[in-house]
Write a protein that holds these residues in place. Structure first.
Motif, PDB file in Angstrom:
ATOM      1  N   ALA A 223       0.780  -1.341  -0.122  1.00  0.00           N
ATOM      2  CA  ALA A 223      -0.262   0.095   0.059  1.00  0.00           C
ATOM      3  C   ALA A 223       0.851   1.129   0.140  1.00  0.00           C
ATOM      4  N   ILE A 224       2.019   1.385   0.970  1.00  0.00           N
ATOM      5  CA  ILE A 224       2.850   2.414   0.862  1.00  0.00           C
ATOM      6  C   ILE A 224       3.540   2.598  -0.496  1.00  0.00           C
ATOM      7  N   ALA A 225       4.101   1.801  -1.084  1.00  0.00           N
ATOM      8  CA  ALA A 225       4.618   1.651  -2.239  1.00  0.00           C
ATOM      9  C   ALA A 225       3.854   2.260  -3.333  1.00  0.00           C
ATOM     10  N   GLU A 226       2.413   1.604  -3.469  1.00  0.00           N
ATOM     11  CA  GLU A 226       1.675   2.165  -4.609  1.00  0.00           C
ATOM     12  C   GLU A 226       1.493   3.463  -4.277  1.00  0.00           C
ATOM     13  N   LEU A 227       1.147   3.888  -3.040  1.00  0.00           N
ATOM     14  CA  LEU A 227       0.958   5.473  -2.650  1.00  0.00           C
ATOM     15  C   LEU A 227       1.875   6.481  -3.188  1.00  0.00           C
ATOM     16  N   ILE A 228       3.284   5.977  -2.863  1.00  0.00           N
ATOM     17  CA  ILE A 228       4.410   6.764  -3.225  1.00  0.00           C
ATOM     18  C   ILE A 228       4.469   6.806  -4.937  1.00  0.00           C
ATOM     19  N   GLY A 229       4.049   5.447  -5.450  1.00  0.00           N
ATOM     20  CA  GLY A 229       4.261   5.460  -6.800  1.00  0.00           C
ATOM     21  C   GLY A 229       3.015   6.486  -7.643  1.00  0.00           C
TER      22      GLY A 229
ATOM     23  N   ARG B  78       9.937  14.540  -1.616  1.00  0.00           N
ATOM     24  CA  ARG B  78      10.928  14.619  -0.643  1.00  0.00           C
ATOM     25  C   ARG B  78      10.345  14.088   0.883  1.00  0.00           C
ATOM     26  N   ALA B  79       9.242  14.537   1.029  1.00  0.00           N
ATOM     27  CA  ALA B  79       8.387  14.375   2.320  1.00  0.00           C
ATOM     28  C   ALA B  79       8.111  12.834   2.597  1.00  0.00           C
ATOM     29  N   LEU B  80       8.089  12.057   1.496  1.00  0.00           N
ATOM     30  CA  LEU B  80       7.603  10.560   1.464  1.00  0.00           C
ATOM     31  C   LEU B  80       8.872   9.823   1.778  1.00  0.00           C
ATOM     32  N   LYS B  81      10.167  10.265   2.315  1.00  0.00           N
ATOM     33  CA  LYS B  81      11.091   9.493   2.548  1.00  0.00           C
ATOM     34  C   LYS B  81      10.952   8.583   3.794  1.00  0.00           C
ATOM     35  N   PRO B  82      10.367   9.026   4.650  1.00  0.00           N
ATOM     36  CA  PRO B  82      10.256   8.380   6.128  1.00  0.00           C
ATOM     37  C   PRO B  82       9.220   7.061   5.551  1.00  0.00           C
ATOM     38  N   ASP B  83       8.172   7.420   4.529  1.00  0.00           N
ATOM     39  CA  ASP B  83       7.389   6.394   4.560  1.00  0.00           C
ATOM     40  C   ASP B  83       8.099   5.169   3.733  1.00  0.00           C
ATOM     41  N   ALA B  84       9.066   5.688   2.734  1.00  0.00           N
ATOM     42  CA  ALA B  84       9.710   4.713   1.799  1.00  0.00           C
ATOM     43  C   ALA B  84      10.516   4.124   2.674  1.00  0.00           C
ATOM     44  N   GLU B  85      11.499   4.538   3.486  1.00  0.00           N
ATOM     45  CA  GLU B  85      12.090   3.782   4.386  1.00  0.00           C
ATOM     46  C   GLU B  85      11.329   2.816   5.362  1.00  0.00           C
ATOM     47  N   LYS B  86      10.161   3.216   5.923  1.00  0.00           N
ATOM     48  CA  LYS B  86       9.546   2.289   6.527  1.00  0.00           C
ATOM     49  C   LYS B  86       8.957   1.202   5.780  1.00  0.00           C
ATOM     50  N   ALA B  87       8.550   1.293   4.618  1.00  0.00           N
ATOM     51  CA  ALA B  87       8.092   0.112   3.678  1.00  0.00           C
ATOM     52  C   ALA B  87       9.043  -0.710   3.387  1.00  0.00           C
TER      53      ALA B  87
ATOM     54  N   ILE C 227      11.038   3.469 -14.281  1.00  0.00           N
ATOM     55  CA  ILE C 227      10.277   4.389 -13.719  1.00  0.00           C
ATOM     56  C   ILE C 227       8.959   3.858 -13.707  1.00  0.00           C
ATOM     57  N   HIS C 228       8.453   3.127 -14.605  1.00  0.00           N
ATOM     58  CA  HIS C 228       6.991   2.529 -14.586  1.00  0.00           C
ATOM     59  C   HIS C 228       6.924   1.662 -13.327  1.00  0.00           C
ATOM     60  N   LYS C 229       8.114   0.691 -12.813  1.00  0.00           N
ATOM     61  CA  LYS C 229       7.738  -0.163 -12.126  1.00  0.00           C
ATOM     62  C   LYS C 229       7.804   0.760 -10.739  1.00  0.00           C
ATOM     63  N   VAL C 230       8.620   2.070 -10.443  1.00  0.00           N
ATOM     64  CA  VAL C 230       8.264   2.655  -9.337  1.00  0.00           C
ATOM     65  C   VAL C 230       6.950   3.383  -9.168  1.00  0.00           C
ATOM     66  N   GLU C 231       6.614   3.736 -10.289  1.00  0.00           N
ATOM     67  CA  GLU C 231       4.976   4.127 -10.385  1.00  0.00           C
ATOM     68  C   GLU C 231       4.021   3.306 -10.135  1.00  0.00           C
ATOM     69  N   ARG C 232       4.310   2.067 -10.545  1.00  0.00           N
ATOM     70  CA  ARG C 232       3.106   0.901 -10.300  1.00  0.00           C
ATOM     71  C   ARG C 232       3.282   0.315  -8.698  1.00  0.00           C
ATOM     72  N   GLY C 233       4.311   0.958  -7.800  1.00  0.00           N
ATOM     73  CA  GLY C 233       4.507   0.144  -6.643  1.00  0.00           C
ATOM     74  C   GLY C 233       5.304  -0.910  -6.582  1.00  0.00           C
ATOM     75  N   VAL C 234       6.073  -1.417  -7.641  1.00  0.00           N
ATOM     76  CA  VAL C 234       6.648  -2.617  -7.815  1.00  0.00           C
ATOM     77  C   VAL C 234       8.003  -2.345  -6.973  1.00  0.00           C
ATOM     78  N   ARG C 235       8.553  -1.219  -6.983  1.00  0.00           N
ATOM     79  CA  ARG C 235       9.667  -0.813  -6.423  1.00  0.00           C
ATOM     80  C   ARG C 235       9.761   0.287  -5.655  1.00  0.00           C
ATOM     81  N   ILE C 236      10.419   0.333  -4.452  1.00  0.00           N
ATOM     82  CA  ILE C 236      10.096   1.406  -3.495  1.00  0.00           C
ATOM     83  C   ILE C 236      11.548   2.239  -3.357  1.00  0.00           C
ATOM     84  N   PRO C 237      11.191   3.522  -4.093  1.00  0.00           N
ATOM     85  CA  PRO C 237      12.500   4.422  -4.496  1.00  0.00           C
ATOM     86  C   PRO C 237      13.156   4.626  -3.140  1.00  0.00           C
TER      87      PRO C 237
END
Length: 282
Positions: A20-26, A83-92, A54-64
């Protein structure tokens, strides 16, 4: 350029929260990219990565990774939103059991832990943690080693050197100080780190010597977390199993056992002197 994304992206753990977090970031990245009227291939060229990735990140397949989000924020002029999404990406990126344990530790006002196999995770240096994770059989892939070590290091943020809270009590069996995990230099730095952390006002480290005739900790490592709500929970991690204990009768046994282990161990002052002695032998 496809390999580049592997250097700035993490695999998504197979649980609902990470996905869910990866998809939200994407979705956020895609929103800002489209707002700039950039195609994925153009965006990738500006960042230095291939369109497919890039598509993988946007689909939530990869966490940037953080550096990806920093650069994307600049290129897309997102005003800090990416930039503010960095803590969420770290957590995920961390395994679910690491995230769950971190949540419990953040709610604790007191944490007590006994270990007779390795130095407790909250006390480990990065080199020691890496050596421990790499010792696992069958071995983890390199990206999983990196993810688990990063998760362990992130948890250490609860040992706040300024607030003095929560309160920590660690009892380490002497064997954990003498087991050359990672080699002599890694262990020497680990022992030095124990001395540094043990000097903090809210941290108590005790050593249970091997020559003690009485040892209430032969059943293995465990921890007790006393939460802000006033409740206490236990946690056991043995081989392939990780278990949270909330049954009052089992908690009573663990609390009694921990009290006995502390009484059998050296005092905090004696323990730091003992660690210094072992460091001198390393």
């Amino acid at each position: 350029m496809d390999e580049g994304m592997d250097e700035v992206g993490w695999e998504v753990d197979a649980d609902g929260e990470s996905i869910a977090i990866a998809e939200l970031i994407g979705r956020q990245i895609k929103f800002w990219r489209e707002a700039k009227r950039l195609r994925a291939v153009q965006f990738g060229e500006l960042l230095g990565y291939g369109e497919d990735l890039i598509h993988k990140v946007e689909r939530g397949v990869r966490i940037p990774r953080p550096e990806f989000l920093e650069r994307a924020d600049e290129v897309l002029e997102a005003g800090g939103h990416l930039r503010a999404l960095k803590p969420d990406a770290e957590k995920a990126r961390y395994p679910k059991k690491v995230r769950d344990l971190a949540k419990l530790e953040q709610q604790a006002v007191e944490l007590c832990a006994y270990n007779n196999s390795v130095v407790h995770g909250l006390l480990q240096t990065q080199e020691y943690a890496q050596a421990e994770v790499q010792n696992r059989q069958p071995p983890f892939p390199e990206h999983e080693v990196e993810r688990r070590v990063a998760g362990r290091m992130a948890r250490q943020g609860i040992i706040d050197r300024t607030s003095g809270r929560p309160v920590f009590s660690f009892v380490q069996c002497e064997s954990t100080l003498r087991r050359a995990n990672g080699g002599k230099m890694v262990m020497r730095r680990q022992l030095e780190h124990l001395l540094e952390v043990g000097a903090l006002r809210n941290v108590t480290i005790q050593v249970l010597p091997l020559d003690r005739e009485e040892n209430a900790g032969l059943g293995g490592p465990f921890r007790l977390l006393k939460l802000k709500s006033g409740t206490t929970i236990g946690h056991l991690a043995v081989q392939l199993h990780s278990r949270v204990i909330s049954d009052p009768r089992e908690l009573q046994i663990l609390e009694m056992r921990y009290g006995m282990i502390r009484a059998q161990a050296l005092t905090p002052r004696e323990s730091l002197a003992f660690i210094k002695e072992v460091r001198g032998e390393t």
